[in-house]
Motif scaffolding. Sequence first.
Motif, PDB file in Angstrom:
ATOM      1  N   ALA A  46      70.778  14.112  52.006  1.00 29.71           N
ATOM      2  CA  ALA A  46      72.041  14.319  51.290  1.00 29.71           C
ATOM      3  C   ALA A  46      71.789  15.063  49.979  1.00 29.71           C
ATOM      4  CB  ALA A  46      72.717  12.973  51.015  1.00 29.71           C
ATOM      5  N   PHE A  47      70.711  14.706  49.268  1.00 28.33           N
ATOM      6  CA  PHE A  47      70.379  15.361  48.002  1.00 28.33           C
ATOM      7  C   PHE A  47      70.064  16.840  48.227  1.00 28.33           C
ATOM      8  CE2 PHE A  47      67.324  16.624  44.729  1.00 28.33           C
ATOM      9  CZ  PHE A  47      68.074  16.349  43.597  1.00 28.33           C
ATOM     10  N   VAL A  48      69.277  17.128  49.277  1.00 25.05           N
ATOM     11  CA  VAL A  48      68.928  18.513  49.586  1.00 25.05           C
ATOM     12  C   VAL A  48      70.175  19.313  49.955  1.00 25.05           C
ATOM     13  CG1 VAL A  48      67.712  19.966  51.256  1.00 25.05           C
ATOM     14  CG2 VAL A  48      66.558  17.985  50.252  1.00 25.05           C
ATOM     15  N   VAL A  49      71.059  18.713  50.757  1.00 26.59           N
ATOM     16  CA  VAL A  49      72.285  19.408  51.153  1.00 26.59           C
ATOM     17  C   VAL A  49      73.164  19.682  49.930  1.00 26.59           C
ATOM     18  CG1 VAL A  49      74.458  19.116  52.420  1.00 26.59           C
ATOM     19  CG2 VAL A  49      72.274  18.577  53.526  1.00 26.59           C
ATOM     20  N   LEU A  50      73.294  18.691  49.056  1.00 28.13           N
ATOM     21  CA  LEU A  50      74.107  18.887  47.860  1.00 28.13           C
ATOM     22  C   LEU A  50      73.492  19.946  46.953  1.00 28.13           C
ATOM     23  CD1 LEU A  50      75.126  15.229  46.975  1.00 28.13           C
ATOM     24  CD2 LEU A  50      76.639  17.101  47.653  1.00 28.13           C
ATOM     25  N   ALA A  51      72.175  19.937  46.807  1.00 26.66           N
ATOM     26  CA  ALA A  51      71.501  20.934  45.971  1.00 26.66           C
ATOM     27  C   ALA A  51      71.712  22.331  46.558  1.00 26.66           C
ATOM     28  CB  ALA A  51      70.009  20.606  45.872  1.00 26.66           C
ATOM     29  N   ALA A  52      71.618  22.453  47.883  1.00 26.66           N
ATOM     30  CA  ALA A  52      71.821  23.748  48.527  1.00 26.66           C
ATOM     31  C   ALA A  52      73.255  24.223  48.323  1.00 26.66           C
ATOM     32  CB  ALA A  52      71.495  23.641  50.011  1.00 26.66           C
TER      33      ALA A  52
END
Length: 47
Positions: A28-34
């Motif tokens: 979720a963190f990676v998706v939000l950062a992307a």
Amino acid sequence: MRVTNAFTVGFYAFWGAFLASIVIWIIAFVVLAACGGILAGALRSGQ
């Protein structure tokens, strides 16, 4: 089913859920950062 077997199953179920939740948070963190990076890039190029 003995008490030790029940404890072992519960222990592994607990750690499995714990690790799965950590993996989900990381994804979720990676998706939000992307998404944030894409939005920031779109705003910069739009100006």
